[in-house]
Design a protein around this motif. Sequence first.
Motif, PDB file in Angstrom:
ATOM      1  N   ILE A 201       0.840  -1.203   0.000  1.00  9.87           N
ATOM      2  CA  ILE A 201       0.000   0.000   0.000  1.00  9.87           C
ATOM      3  C   ILE A 201       0.875   1.253   0.000  1.00  9.87           C
ATOM      4  O   ILE A 201       0.604   2.213  -0.739  1.00  9.87           O
ATOM      5  N   GLU A 202       1.941   1.249   0.800  1.00  9.77           N
ATOM      6  CA  GLU A 202       2.848   2.393   0.801  1.00  9.77           C
ATOM      7  C   GLU A 202       3.470   2.603  -0.576  1.00  9.77           C
ATOM      8  O   GLU A 202       3.543   3.727  -1.072  1.00  9.77           O
ATOM      9  N   ALA A 203       3.892   1.521  -1.223  1.00  8.32           N
ATOM     10  CA  ALA A 203       4.474   1.625  -2.561  1.00  8.32           C
ATOM     11  C   ALA A 203       3.470   2.184  -3.558  1.00  8.32           C
ATOM     12  O   ALA A 203       3.815   2.950  -4.462  1.00  8.32           O
ATOM     13  N   SER A 204       2.179   1.832  -3.377  1.00  3.55           N
ATOM     14  CA  SER A 204       1.144   2.348  -4.271  1.00  3.55           C
ATOM     15  C   SER A 204       1.010   3.862  -4.133  1.00  3.55           C
ATOM     16  O   SER A 204       0.875   4.583  -5.137  1.00  3.55           O
ATOM     17  N   HIS A 205       1.047   4.352  -2.896  1.00  2.00           N
ATOM     18  CA  HIS A 205       1.066   5.804  -2.694  1.00  2.00           C
ATOM     19  C   HIS A 205       2.277   6.433  -3.382  1.00  2.00           C
ATOM     20  O   HIS A 205       2.173   7.475  -4.048  1.00  2.00           O
ATOM     21  N   GLN A 206       3.436   5.791  -3.231  1.00  3.02           N
ATOM     22  CA  GLN A 206       4.665   6.352  -3.799  1.00  3.02           C
ATOM     23  C   GLN A 206       4.620   6.380  -5.328  1.00  3.02           C
ATOM     24  O   GLN A 206       5.096   7.326  -5.947  1.00  3.02           O
ATOM     25  N   VAL A 207       4.035   5.344  -5.927  1.00  4.68           N
ATOM     26  CA  VAL A 207       3.922   5.322  -7.390  1.00  4.68           C
ATOM     27  C   VAL A 207       3.140   6.528  -7.890  1.00  4.68           C
ATOM     28  O   VAL A 207       3.520   7.183  -8.876  1.00  4.68           O
ATOM     29  N   LEU A 208       2.054   6.864  -7.216  1.00  6.10           N
ATOM     30  CA  LEU A 208       1.268   8.029  -7.636  1.00  6.10           C
ATOM     31  C   LEU A 208       2.040   9.327  -7.427  1.00  6.10           C
ATOM     32  O   LEU A 208       2.007  10.223  -8.282  1.00  6.10           O
ATOM     33  N   ASP A 209       2.746   9.423  -6.305  1.00  4.23           N
ATOM     34  CA  ASP A 209       3.562  10.618  -6.069  1.00  4.23           C
ATOM     35  C   ASP A 209       4.659  10.750  -7.120  1.00  4.23           C
ATOM     36  O   ASP A 209       4.935  11.844  -7.633  1.00  4.23           O
ATOM     37  N   ILE A 210       5.291   9.644  -7.430  1.00  5.70           N
ATOM     38  CA  ILE A 210       6.411   9.644  -8.384  1.00  5.70           C
ATOM     39  C   ILE A 210       5.921  10.001  -9.781  1.00  5.70           C
ATOM     40  O   ILE A 210       6.524  10.826 -10.480  1.00  5.70           O
ATOM     41  N   ALA A 211       4.810   9.395 -10.203  1.00  4.48           N
ATOM     42  CA  ALA A 211       4.290   9.672 -11.544  1.00  4.48           C
ATOM     43  C   ALA A 211       3.933  11.145 -11.707  1.00  4.48           C
ATOM     44  O   ALA A 211       4.037  11.707 -12.808  1.00  4.48           O
ATOM     45  N   ALA A 212       3.544  11.793 -10.601  1.00  6.30           N
ATOM     46  CA  ALA A 212       3.170  13.210 -10.662  1.00  6.30           C
ATOM     47  C   ALA A 212       4.371  14.133 -10.838  1.00  6.30           C
ATOM     48  O   ALA A 212       4.212  15.332 -11.085  1.00  6.30           O
ATOM     49  N   LEU A 213       5.585  13.583 -10.760  1.00  6.16           N
ATOM     50  CA  LEU A 213       6.786  14.408 -10.940  1.00  6.16           C
ATOM     51  C   LEU A 213       7.048  14.744 -12.407  1.00  6.16           C
ATOM     52  O   LEU A 213       7.854  15.623 -12.716  1.00  6.16           O
ATOM     53  N   GLY A 214       6.415  14.050 -13.329  1.00 11.83           N
ATOM     54  CA  GLY A 214       6.628  14.317 -14.750  1.00 11.83           C
ATOM     55  C   GLY A 214       6.167  15.709 -15.145  1.00 11.83           C
ATOM     56  O   GLY A 214       5.219  16.244 -14.573  1.00 11.83           O
ATOM     57  N   ARG A 215       6.855  16.287 -16.109  1.00 10.47           N
ATOM     58  CA  ARG A 215       6.479  17.583 -16.677  1.00 10.47           C
ATOM     59  C   ARG A 215       6.568  17.468 -18.205  1.00 10.47           C
ATOM     60  O   ARG A 215       7.549  17.901 -18.807  1.00 10.47           O
ATOM     61  N   PRO A 216       5.566  16.848 -18.833  1.00 10.69           N
ATOM     62  CA  PRO A 216       5.635  16.617 -20.283  1.00 10.69           C
ATOM     63  C   PRO A 216       5.896  17.888 -21.086  1.00 10.69           C
ATOM     64  O   PRO A 216       6.587  17.855 -22.105  1.00 10.69           O
ATOM     65  N   GLY A 217       5.358  19.010 -20.618  1.00  9.14           N
ATOM     66  CA  GLY A 217       5.573  20.257 -21.343  1.00  9.14           C
ATOM     67  C   GLY A 217       7.020  20.705 -21.364  1.00  9.14           C
ATOM     68  O   GLY A 217       7.436  21.462 -22.239  1.00  9.14           O
ATOM     69  N   LEU A 218       7.791  20.233 -20.384  1.00  3.12           N
ATOM     70  CA  LEU A 218       9.226  20.553 -20.321  1.00  3.12           C
ATOM     71  C   LEU A 218      10.085  19.400 -20.824  1.00  3.12           C
ATOM     72  O   LEU A 218      11.316  19.447 -20.722  1.00  3.12           O
ATOM     73  N   GLY A 219       9.424  18.361 -21.336  1.00  5.88           N
ATOM     74  CA  GLY A 219      10.172  17.213 -21.835  1.00  5.88           C
ATOM     75  C   GLY A 219      10.578  16.231 -20.759  1.00  5.88           C
ATOM     76  O   GLY A 219      11.385  15.330 -21.013  1.00  5.88           O
ATOM     77  N   THR A 220      10.029  16.362 -19.558  1.00  5.62           N
ATOM     78  CA  THR A 220      10.395  15.486 -18.454  1.00  5.62           C
ATOM     79  C   THR A 220       9.382  14.356 -18.320  1.00  5.62           C
ATOM     80  O   THR A 220       8.192  14.604 -18.127  1.00  5.62           O
ATOM     81  N   THR A 221       9.848  13.113 -18.421  1.00  2.00           N
ATOM     82  CA  THR A 221       8.993  11.954 -18.197  1.00  2.00           C
ATOM     83  C   THR A 221       9.523  11.179 -16.994  1.00  2.00           C
ATOM     84  O   THR A 221      10.724  10.966 -16.865  1.00  2.00           O
ATOM     85  N   VAL A 222       8.609  10.792 -16.117  1.00  2.00           N
ATOM     86  CA  VAL A 222       8.937  10.020 -14.920  1.00  2.00           C
ATOM     87  C   VAL A 222       7.988   8.830 -14.918  1.00  2.00           C
ATOM     88  O   VAL A 222       6.793   8.977 -14.655  1.00  2.00           O
ATOM     89  N   THR A 223       8.527   7.645 -15.221  1.00  2.00           N
ATOM     90  CA  THR A 223       7.676   6.495 -15.521  1.00  2.00           C
ATOM     91  C   THR A 223       8.014   5.306 -14.634  1.00  2.00           C
ATOM     92  O   THR A 223       9.060   4.673 -14.820  1.00  2.00           O
ATOM     93  N   PRO A 224       7.161   4.976 -13.665  1.00  2.00           N
ATOM     94  CA  PRO A 224       7.359   3.723 -12.933  1.00  2.00           C
ATOM     95  C   PRO A 224       7.259   2.545 -13.906  1.00  2.00           C
ATOM     96  O   PRO A 224       6.299   2.451 -14.679  1.00  2.00           O
ATOM     97  N   THR A 225       8.252   1.665 -13.879  1.00  2.00           N
ATOM     98  CA  THR A 225       8.325   0.605 -14.888  1.00  2.00           C
ATOM     99  C   THR A 225       8.275  -0.812 -14.310  1.00  2.00           C
ATOM    100  O   THR A 225       7.785  -1.719 -14.970  1.00  2.00           O
ATOM    101  N   VAL A 226       8.801  -0.995 -13.108  1.00  2.00           N
ATOM    102  CA  VAL A 226       8.832  -2.328 -12.501  1.00  2.00           C
ATOM    103  C   VAL A 226       8.475  -2.186 -11.030  1.00  2.00           C
ATOM    104  O   VAL A 226       8.936  -1.244 -10.373  1.00  2.00           O
TER     105      VAL A 226
END
Length: 364
Positions: A201-226
Amino acid sequence: MHRSVDVSVDAMIEDLRTLVEVESPSRDLDALAASAKAVAAVIESRLGGQAVLVESEAGPHVHWSGGGDPRVLILGHHDTVFPLGTLERRPFRVESGHATGPGVFDMLGGLVQAVHGLATLDDRSGVEILVTADEEVGSRSSRALIEERALACGAVLVFEGAADGGALKTGRKGCGTFQVSVTGRASHAGLEPAAGVNALIEASHQVLDIAALGRPGLGTTVTPTVAFAGTLDNVVPAAATVIVDVRVESADEKARVESAFAALTPHLEGAEISVQGSVGRPPMPESASAGLFAAAKRLLPELEGRAVGGGSDGNFTAALGVPTLDGLGAVGGGAHADHEYLVIGTMAERARLVAGLVKAIRDA
């Protein structure tokens, strides 16, 4: 563009066959030792001189110099992503205008074209070739050598495969991998689930926080993969791990994302988080390639340039302020995939482009 140089496509194909048929998966030191010897033999047979094997913990790098004051570094790698045995399943073939086999596009074809292009020059002074053994796994053992030779030469031509349609790679995103480890507390999922701290459950919270770090307009992608967590279906997970791919276009975004990962905090009481990783390859800005790309366009006016998301060793040299042009290698596609291919009809032109660029750099 000057067309009188003598480039043999048949000879390039034979050298390509030689390199492809010596499998070279990253981290397989015996295979990489054999591959390095094969690369050195091709260089020496076409260019003369001695190709030196530079031993490292990741396998041998290959370095050759044409003598004189260093002016341009030809940069590539001989490791591939394909495991031993791939060649048996997918042997080197030439048919319908394509060469196929493990590593033809990424990036053995580019190495062969570079060597044969240099072979057309009567004067090879000022040229160095560096072919590393660990690009596909982060270039940790080769980075210092790459940077040293780039600074010494003052210009870098990278022979990774071309972008779609044969375009040169004029910019690259910085890239890195982060691993977020969550520690919770195990308990019986049926008898006393509240006594545990659920790492999943903690990791699930972190995945959402991490994914929100992306800034597509600035060319920044942050993608949880595994992600992986837990041990048994009746145990509250005590540990979880999330692996994240990050791509950035600017140094400011690199700093922001790295700081954000360092600042991740738990949502659940009793959970703990640790973070490893960084944006290991800095961005390659298009400004780093502008002068060399202009020189390439003078030689082949139809050439296009493109900024791409993937990283290469050119990211390291560009970050030092050394003019760097990438994507000069094979025209084709399917990097890291079973359908990888090289377009044979483009090999001679790309080899001639190498010769023209080296002349332009030395004459500047």
